[in-house]
Enzyme design. Sequence first.
Site, PDB file in Angstrom:
ATOM      1  N   CYS B  85      -1.940  -5.284 -29.053  1.00 20.22           N
ATOM      2  CA  CYS B  85      -3.350  -5.635 -29.217  1.00 20.22           C
ATOM      3  C   CYS B  85      -3.518  -7.131 -29.456  1.00 20.22           C
ATOM      4  O   CYS B  85      -4.641  -7.633 -29.472  1.00 20.22           O
ATOM      5  CB  CYS B  85      -3.952  -4.833 -30.358  1.00 20.22           C
ATOM      6  N   CYS B 208     -12.949   3.370 -37.225  1.00 23.08           N
ATOM      7  CA  CYS B 208     -12.053   3.046 -36.105  1.00 23.08           C
ATOM      8  C   CYS B 208     -12.807   2.331 -34.993  1.00 23.08           C
ATOM      9  O   CYS B 208     -13.928   2.700 -34.652  1.00 23.08           O
ATOM     10  CB  CYS B 208     -11.461   4.318 -35.511  1.00 23.08           C
ATOM     11  N   SER B 209     -12.161   1.339 -34.385  1.00 25.34           N
ATOM     12  CA  SER B 209     -12.741   0.687 -33.222  1.00 25.34           C
ATOM     13  C   SER B 209     -12.642   1.652 -32.032  1.00 25.34           C
ATOM     14  O   SER B 209     -11.800   2.535 -32.001  1.00 25.34           O
ATOM     15  CB  SER B 209     -12.009  -0.623 -32.930  1.00 25.34           C
ATOM     16  N   ILE B 211     -12.611   2.972 -27.822  1.00 24.80           N
ATOM     17  CA  ILE B 211     -11.948   2.741 -26.524  1.00 24.80           C
ATOM     18  C   ILE B 211     -12.942   1.954 -25.670  1.00 24.80           C
ATOM     19  O   ILE B 211     -14.095   2.356 -25.542  1.00 24.80           O
ATOM     20  CB  ILE B 211     -11.652   4.096 -25.851  1.00 24.80           C
ATOM     21  N   LYS B 330     -14.906  -3.420 -34.034  1.00 26.52           N
ATOM     22  CA  LYS B 330     -15.618  -2.180 -34.327  1.00 26.52           C
ATOM     23  C   LYS B 330     -16.962  -2.113 -33.612  1.00 26.52           C
ATOM     24  O   LYS B 330     -17.325  -1.089 -33.037  1.00 26.52           O
ATOM     25  CB  LYS B 330     -15.845  -2.064 -35.839  1.00 26.52           C
ATOM     26  N   HIS B 334     -13.229  -2.939 -28.330  1.00 27.20           N
ATOM     27  CA  HIS B 334     -11.848  -3.407 -28.423  1.00 27.20           C
ATOM     28  C   HIS B 334     -11.046  -3.053 -27.169  1.00 27.20           C
ATOM     29  O   HIS B 334     -10.225  -2.144 -27.183  1.00 27.20           O
ATOM     30  CB  HIS B 334     -11.210  -2.799 -29.683  1.00 27.20           C
TER      31      HIS B 334
END
Lengths: 390, 390, 134, 134
Positions: B85, B208-209, B211, B330, B334
């Site tokens: 990442c 959570c960020s 997809i 977020k 991402h």
Amino acid sequence: MRSVSIIGFGCTTFGEHWDKSFRQLIAEAGIEAIMSAGIEGKDVEALFGGSMASGRFIGQEHVGALIADQLGLNPIPATRVEDACASGGVALRSGYMAIKSGDYDIVAVGGIEKMTDVGTDQAAIALGGAGDQETELFHGASFPALYALMARKHMHRFGTTEEQMAAVSVKNHHNAMLNPKAQFHREITVDDVMRSGYIASPLKLLDCSPITDGAAAVIMCETSKAKKICQQPIEIIASEQASDTLALMNRKSLVETLAAKVAAKKAFEKAKLKPCDVDFAEVHDCFTIAEILAIEAIGFCEKGKGGPFTEQGKTALNGEIPVNVSGGLKGKGHPVGATGVAQAVEACIQLLGKAEKRQVKDAKIGLAHNVGGSGATATVHLFKAAEGRK
Amino acid sequence: MRSVSIIGFGCTTFGEHWDKSFRQLIAEAGIEAIMSAGIEGKDVEALFGGSMASGRFIGQEHVGALIADQLGLNPIPATRVEDACASGGVALRSGYMAIKSGDYDIVAVGGIEKMTDVGTDQAAIALGGAGDQETELFHGASFPALYALMARKHMHRFGTTEEQMAAVSVKNHHNAMLNPKAQFHREITVDDVMRSGYIASPLKLLDCSPITDGAAAVIMCETSKAKKICQQPIEIIASEQASDTLALMNRKSLVETLAAKVAAKKAFEKAKLKPCDVDFAEVHDCFTIAEILAIEAIGFCEKGKGGPFTEQGKTALNGEIPVNVSGGLKGKGHPVGATGVAQAVEACIQLLGKAEKRQVKDAKIGLAHNVGGSGATATVHLFKAAEGRK
Amino acid sequence: MPDGSLPLIWRKFGERYDLDGNFCENCGTAFFPERKVCPNCRRKGKLVARKMPKAGKIVSFTEVFTGPAGFEHETPYFIAIVELENKARLLTQIVDSEKEKVKIDARVEKVFRKISDIDPEGPIAYGYKFKVVD
Amino acid sequence: MPDGSLPLIWRKFGERYDLDGNFCENCGTAFFPERKVCPNCRRKGKLVARKMPKAGKIVSFTEVFTGPAGFEHETPYFIAIVELENKARLLTQIVDSEKEKVKIDARVEKVFRKISDIDPEGPIAYGYKFKVVD
Ligand SMILES: [Zn+2]
Ligand SMILES: [Zn+2]
């Protein structure tokens, strides 16, 4: 202007290492490189690792960090670079630029591929990612098929024969006999190649490099510092890279590898040398036709004449310009991400006069030519022996 | 010593681009960057592309060459870099070093991930490759699980609460409302986060960020040349990178991200600045706990105090140190390989005073913090507005 | 395999079903698949959508005996690079043709076929192949 | 998935079945999985094979509700980082334990289980998990 030299190197044997993991292989090569450089691990300031398809071969990305971790080098910067089968050559170039930038004096460069943890089918898909997924692999064009298209056109345009291509394989298997780290130790004949079955006509099984596990590493150092650390640093007198369209169909020519031609031309300009000044070359013979295209692109022979040039023995160990004295990708093996770095290792061994039975006499200047995919990436490096070497 | 500046940038909208391919997205961002720099494509001398798992997401490796091809930039050198990442941040650093090396004056840096061509299951496996396949993913440790282990420990050690983590998400969603290119335009409350289901306790869905598909690009130029081409070049006054063990279990601490701490410390030393000199920061909030760890590692707040610091609004757009004014991973989304480059794009927009509703007042110094995996790679970049900017 | 993914198949409809490409009105070059940037003209380029002609000739070819996953049942099969009548090139399978007629410069035209069954549970990928015409 | 590959399973036998690791006699640090280089001592390190102790304590844990492929049928399940009695750490599933007993500093010991069925047609991956002991 800062200059860059190699002060240490390491390489695993190439082959099917069922008993060794990715991390074991790269640790082995890396430790050998650090030890041979006569430095401590803590002296290494940054790391570049070339690996093509670790995501598909071992389910692991982020392998730059993995390599630094396995060698106990944290927290130094660790970067993976990937340009398909040229990942190793591009890793070399990354390390070279990192030192030239002035940010680091000592850099470790590794190359690795662990290919036998998946079956041949999965390996073919992983390797297919080097070409254009959408316009090539989708239509059933395997990797050998792409090179076969180049080979067919070369035969049609220049009269190159299947026997001439076979001669590449015969020579490289012969050279591999003299390299204890090579995957194959088996002499083959032109007849053997001709009788091996077609994979993608006109390329036969023995025109193709194998699936291989292996790793290689070099330690690079800024040259003035290198001379203090090391008796015989090998200077990198040129590091060049170029690109071409990803898909073969979009290239200006099917019989000329433009990226390699551009990179070689720039490298010779940079080093103020000509092809005839080179004493030996490690070139990217993933298929036999690739070596013919390589020696033409570099300028060892005229365009279109690579077939007869090879058949006449001019690229043999005792020939005009020895090509792939290590055995090349065909004989030594082709762990894709490792190949470019392994070529640099062979250059160092030759330039130190330590290649034993495969030693090129009086080798002073070596060349390494590494190709990604069907030619969309190429790197060319020139290496020079330390002054006064006997 | 050569210095490096950004003279142009481009970024796609972030989101689920069912209708656009990898190559369309990067072409869009790349063209915008080249146009905004006021240069011609032929002026670009080399390209670095960050992408994490294209091999798994679109069956395509060798994406450096693909990007150069799609932008019509052949035969310039084109290199893919990958550090999970942090691939985008590492691509920035590669471009930076390439210019500092003296080999190039103008370099294009792209970052991209096309994640929605595979299902969520396959995406999770692809992302899992950022951690340690053999000792983490094998045992069922998803990526959220790794950050959850850090979050739990942080709560236990420092009394950080789930509500404090939720505050990160609430702030970043709020900021994303002001960013037309963000994936989400939806205010959320701490209650919303708390009521969203656990993915890996204590992390919930809204910690959570997402997809995301997206691409970003910048054009870098040697600073003295940049000043001739561009009215307001953004200088990169520090570019640093560090590593840690690949597997979380081997880290010295679960509540401190050492690679980020080392990179930030070096960056501040290099730029002769302190954390309090930074006007805004884009940090890697792949999970809410990651932003808390980031602001502690960079030094915006004391170790262990990231939770209350956030809850008290000190990282809000009008706070002491605005963090993730773009919406962060977020809120903005991402696309893993694009993220580090997109952070640089946001820094440029802010330092040019063009961020409209999310503009940080009088922004002169910006910071970007990009993390690979659970922290095995980190990059920190510092950006400075051109002198005399209003 | 992403090959079997619906968004990808959907995005490729025009290209794989109808040979949709584009054309630069500035330099007169045809592109297949379509490009966002004309590599000859860059920002001076003027790209417009254009269907490719359905006929062309073989630039080079190979007969594949060991195919990648999804193609095992079709071996041996021919792969060729074809130059269409407008000079655009594509890589394709050559089908429905006598083996000895598959050669460099042979004239070919488009047919429509199933490409592969890479993902047996997913949607089937269809698209162009070419055959030799006398 | 390479996970299902036989060479990998075979190479990991000692580690996953028996907690085989190693130990640096120079600095006294235990490593699991084994390392080729002691990161503390590097070339001064003296690494010897060593089985890890089967007991330890939880350093941190999480309950996973959305598991990766191969683990869907096991959710929710606990993942923890465990510090063994010799200070080596590993990541593992916590099984056979009452939910409220899974906490930081809880004492745990090794059990042997099937890990996952990532590749339903391939060999099954077995290995260590841990359970809380009172
Ligand atoms: Zn044009
Ligand atoms: Zn030790």
